[in-house]
Each structure stands twice: as C-alpha cells, then as structure tokens.
Motif scaffolding. Structure first.
Motif, PDB file in Angstrom:
ATOM      1  N   PHE A 108      -7.002  -1.198   3.153  1.00  0.00           N
ATOM      2  CA  PHE A 108      -7.300  -0.292   2.035  1.00  0.00           C
ATOM      3  C   PHE A 108      -8.616   0.457   2.210  1.00  0.00           C
ATOM      4  O   PHE A 108      -8.839   1.465   1.548  1.00  0.00           O
ATOM      5  CB  PHE A 108      -7.346  -1.076   0.717  1.00  0.00           C
ATOM      6  CG  PHE A 108      -6.000  -1.392   0.149  1.00  0.00           C
ATOM      7  CD1 PHE A 108      -5.437  -0.605  -0.850  1.00  0.00           C
ATOM      8  CD2 PHE A 108      -5.274  -2.463   0.614  1.00  0.00           C
ATOM      9  CE1 PHE A 108      -4.186  -0.886  -1.370  1.00  0.00           C
ATOM     10  CE2 PHE A 108      -4.013  -2.761   0.101  1.00  0.00           C
ATOM     11  CZ  PHE A 108      -3.472  -1.968  -0.892  1.00  0.00           C
ATOM     12  N   LYS A 167      -5.833   2.232  -4.365  1.00  0.00           N
ATOM     13  CA  LYS A 167      -5.290   3.122  -3.325  1.00  0.00           C
ATOM     14  C   LYS A 167      -6.268   4.278  -3.073  1.00  0.00           C
ATOM     15  O   LYS A 167      -6.436   4.739  -1.950  1.00  0.00           O
ATOM     16  CB  LYS A 167      -3.938   3.661  -3.787  1.00  0.00           C
ATOM     17  CG  LYS A 167      -3.226   4.571  -2.776  1.00  0.00           C
ATOM     18  CD  LYS A 167      -2.582   3.762  -1.670  1.00  0.00           C
ATOM     19  CE  LYS A 167      -1.665   4.643  -0.813  1.00  0.00           C
ATOM     20  NZ  LYS A 167      -0.372   4.922  -1.446  1.00  0.00           N
ATOM     21  N   ARG A 173       0.830  -1.201   0.000  1.00  0.00           N
ATOM     22  CA  ARG A 173       0.000   0.000   0.000  1.00  0.00           C
ATOM     23  C   ARG A 173       0.871   1.261   0.000  1.00  0.00           C
ATOM     24  O   ARG A 173       0.557   2.244  -0.665  1.00  0.00           O
ATOM     25  CB  ARG A 173      -0.933   0.004   1.216  1.00  0.00           C
ATOM     26  CG  ARG A 173      -1.975   1.120   1.131  1.00  0.00           C
ATOM     27  CD  ARG A 173      -2.888   1.142   2.340  1.00  0.00           C
ATOM     28  NE  ARG A 173      -3.917   2.148   2.154  1.00  0.00           N
ATOM     29  CZ  ARG A 173      -3.756   3.440   2.317  1.00  0.00           C
ATOM     30  NH1 ARG A 173      -2.561   3.900   2.698  1.00  0.00           N
ATOM     31  NH2 ARG A 173      -4.751   4.289   2.124  1.00  0.00           N
TER      32      ARG A 173
END
Length: 269
Positions: free
Chosen positions: A111, A150, A82
């Motif tokens: 996320f 993202k 991430r």
C-alpha cells in the motif's frame, strides 16, 4: 470457504475498485489447528454430538515453513484486496504479536508507507491466557488492527466518534455547580490574539470588552444568559457555563480498552 476464491470471483464480476472498506481477521500464525465445538449448553443440559470428519477442523493455523509460508498465504490475498478497494477505500487487518511486525512490513510494501493510517491497539482481556504461569515475559493482553488506505481520498469521521464520559469523569471535568447542575467556566470574550472585531464590541450588563470583542453576537449572548449559562466571576468578568449534557464525550484514540472478549457459553471466542 477460501477468500482468495471469493475475491477472484468478485474481480471477475466487475468489483475491482468498487469496495470502500475491507476488514479481515486472518489466522495469527499461532501454529495451532482450530476445531468447531462439538457441544452446546441449554440451561443446565449439555448436548454433545460427533462431528463428521469434514466438519471437525474449522481452520488450520500451522505452516510448514513457519512465518514464511504464512506470509506466502497472506500476500496474494492482500494484493487482491487492494485491487478491490476503491480510491477512497480503507483496509483493516486484525493480527497479534505472532506476526504483526511482518504483516506491517508487507502492508507497507503493497500500500505504501504513506498510506498507513493507524495501528489500533485492542486490549482484549484483563487476564491473558497463561500469563499467571509465565515468569520470564509479560502476559499479552492486546491485539493490533492495522489501517491502510488506498489513497488519501478516504473518509474518516473520527471527530464524530466519541466515548461518553463516566460519572467520575463528569465530576472531575465539571467541578462547579449551580441551580441547573454542573458546569465549568469557559471563555465568552475573544482573546487579544484573535484580533479586533469591532462588530462584536458592545456593552452588556455594564460590561464592555476590549477591541477584540465578545465571542457571540448580542442576541446570542442574551439567549445564553436567559438559559442560565452566563456567569460572572468575583472580579466582574463574564464567562460561559459549559455543561456536561452538551459534551460529546472523549475523542476516540487508537487504544481501545472498552471492548471485552466475547463469550459463547462458558468459552471465549
């Protein structure tokens, strides 16, 4: 090597927030060890070698505390992924039924559920291993691929990814034929719900639509007719002949059933 070390090195070299796509195929929590093959077939000749101890084990998928220690392994690696992803980046995580539901919850945490894009279901085989011997459950023929973003800035060109139609599908979708080939009739007149378009109201071959008009300008309609792609019904209404050669194919959905398992000699990969 260990991707944890690789990702830490990438972060140290300034790649944080710089990667647009990551695909991972981690161990599946199968409880097995996987070894490198020690033989190769060339024609009808099979060559075998004794691998050094260090090369015999490809990777271990056994976990002392079961799924807990499996997730303990995966969690910090997903955290680093991430960090490496750019704001428009997406992550693909390949897994199977052994731990997919746990991985999904972990990805939701790291996320955010709002950044879950899709679960792809991949039909990887028509004959699951051991399925013919199992009497109390269905054979598992699918894997899952989770997609997370993202942020909402990611690029996803799904509309340009199409699956070509088969001959049977073309015959079903385009049942009519003329001198040019197959077609099916599509609209060439705007519907009333589309509103009035005075600039598209004109007469062509003694036909004039209502106030909502044609779908094409007159010069475009003449060209369509010249190409043999304008038809007329038995009641005198015009229609457009839509051709299979102009069909981009079927949109891609999240069920992938056209990618078979890969072979290496006589073994499945």
């Amino acid at each position: 090597g260990d991707n944890l070390l690789v990702m830490q090195a990438l972060l140290a070299q300034g790649y944080e927030g710089q990667i647009d796509l990551i695909y991972i195929d981690p161990p599946f929590n199968t409880g097995e060890n996987f070894n490198f093959p020690n033989s190769v077939s060339i024609g009808e000749t099979k060559l075998e070698t004794e691998l050094p101890i260090a090369e015999r084990l490809a990777y271990s998928d056994t976990w002392a505390r079961g799924v807990d220690s499996f997730l303990d392994m995966l969690y910090p690696r997903i955290q680093l992924m991430r960090r490496l992803l750019s704001d428009k980046g997406i992550l693909f995580v390949h897994c199977d039924v052994n731990a997919s539901h746990y991985i999904k919850i972990m990805l939701d945490e790291l996320f955010g559920r709002e950044n879950f894009v899709n679960e792809i279901v991949w039909k990887r085989t028509n004959n699951p291993k051991g399925s013919q011997y199992e009497s109390k459950k269905f054979g598992v023929s699918t894997d899952s691929i989770f997609i997370y973003s993202k942020s909402f800035k990611y690029t996803f060109n799904v509309n340009v990814i199409r699956t070509p139609l088969t001959e049977d599908e073309i015959g079903e979708k385009y049942p009519n034929k003329d001198e040019k080939g197959r077609y099916y009739p599509g609209p060439v007149i705007r519907s009333k719900s589309m509103g009035e378009r005075p600039n598209l109201v004109y007469e062509y071959k003694k036909y004039k639509p209502g106030p909502w008009g044609w779908r094409l300008k007159k010069e475009e309609l003449i060209k369509l007719d010249g190409n043999g792609d304008l038809g007329w019904s038995s009641t005198g209404s015009p229609f457009r002949k839509l051709r299979p050669e102009n069909d981009l194919g079927k949109p891609m959905f999240n069920l992938w059933d056209d990618i078979n398992r890969l072979y290496s000699g006589n073994e499945f990969l």
